[in-house]
Enzyme design. Structure first.
Site, PDB file in Angstrom:
ATOM      1  N   HIS A   1      -7.384  -5.443 -65.195  1.00  0.00           N
ATOM      2  CA  HIS A   1      -8.626  -4.792 -64.765  1.00  0.00           C
ATOM      3  C   HIS A   1      -9.362  -4.201 -65.952  1.00  0.00           C
ATOM      4  O   HIS A   1      -8.788  -4.008 -67.021  1.00  0.00           O
ATOM      5  CB  HIS A   1      -8.374  -3.703 -63.713  1.00  0.00           C
TER       6      HIS A   1
ATOM      7  N   HIS B   1     -11.217   1.890 -70.185  1.00  0.00           N
ATOM      8  CA  HIS B   1     -10.106   1.129 -70.766  1.00  0.00           C
ATOM      9  C   HIS B   1     -10.061  -0.274 -70.179  1.00  0.00           C
ATOM     10  O   HIS B   1     -10.697  -0.558 -69.166  1.00  0.00           O
ATOM     11  CB  HIS B   1      -8.755   1.844 -70.567  1.00  0.00           C
TER      12      HIS B   1
ATOM     13  N   GLU C   1      -4.557  -0.357 -71.753  1.00  0.00           N
ATOM     14  CA  GLU C   1      -3.437  -0.126 -70.840  1.00  0.00           C
ATOM     15  C   GLU C   1      -2.643  -1.415 -70.753  1.00  0.00           C
ATOM     16  O   GLU C   1      -3.221  -2.492 -70.655  1.00  0.00           O
ATOM     17  CB  GLU C   1      -3.993   0.260 -69.453  1.00  0.00           C
TER      18      GLU C   1
HETATM   19 CO    CO Z   1      -6.167   1.234 -65.492  1.00  0.00          CO
END
Ligand code: CO
Length: 134
Positions: A7, A79, A130
């Site tokens: 994502h 992020h 991440e």
């Molecule tokens: Co995230």
């Protein structure tokens, strides 16, 4: 080592307005908001055919995205999340090569119920990364 883009997370100052942009303006499928007090955020997931957009609104006093929104009042990309097969192996490889893993390096359970780690943006082209074990 990294696999799919899981994502892209976008911090927003107004979740209802952001949902309206993605659902009504862009015509995307949007989840209901989910409070994640242990992460200091409320999240909405926008499901796209090949990935997800995660809309983040601060939740509580010490939200990790509050300062980001102070610097970016209109919101912005916070992020990107890449999938890895083995998060501990990924951590050890990166740490061994001198990259900074945030926190104490112990994976936390992320918004999707999977172990995640964050990597220092200064080591990754100015972008908070991440990693999620998929
Ligand atoms: Co995230």
């Amino acid at each position: 080592m990294i696999g799919r883009l899981n994502h892209v997370a976008i911090a927003v100052p107004d979740l209802a307005a952001a949902v309206a942009v993605y659902r009504d303006g862009l015509g995307a499928a949007v989840s209901a908001p989910v409070g994640q007090p242990e992460h200091g955020v409320t999240t909405v997931f926008v499901e796209l055919p090949n990935t997800k957009i995660e809309l983040l609104l601060p939740l509580g006093q010490d939200s990790p995205i509050a300062k980001f929104l102070e610097r970016n009042p209109a919101g912005g990309v916070h992020h990107v999340c890449y999938e890895v097969e083995d998060i501990l192996a990924a951590r050890d490889r990166l740490a061994g090569a001198g990259y900074r893993v945030l926190g104490d390096g112990t994976p936390k359970i992320g918004a999707h119920g999977k172990p995640v780690l964050f990597l220092h943006p200064k080591d990754f082209c100015g972008t908070l990364v991440e990693l999620e074990e998929a």
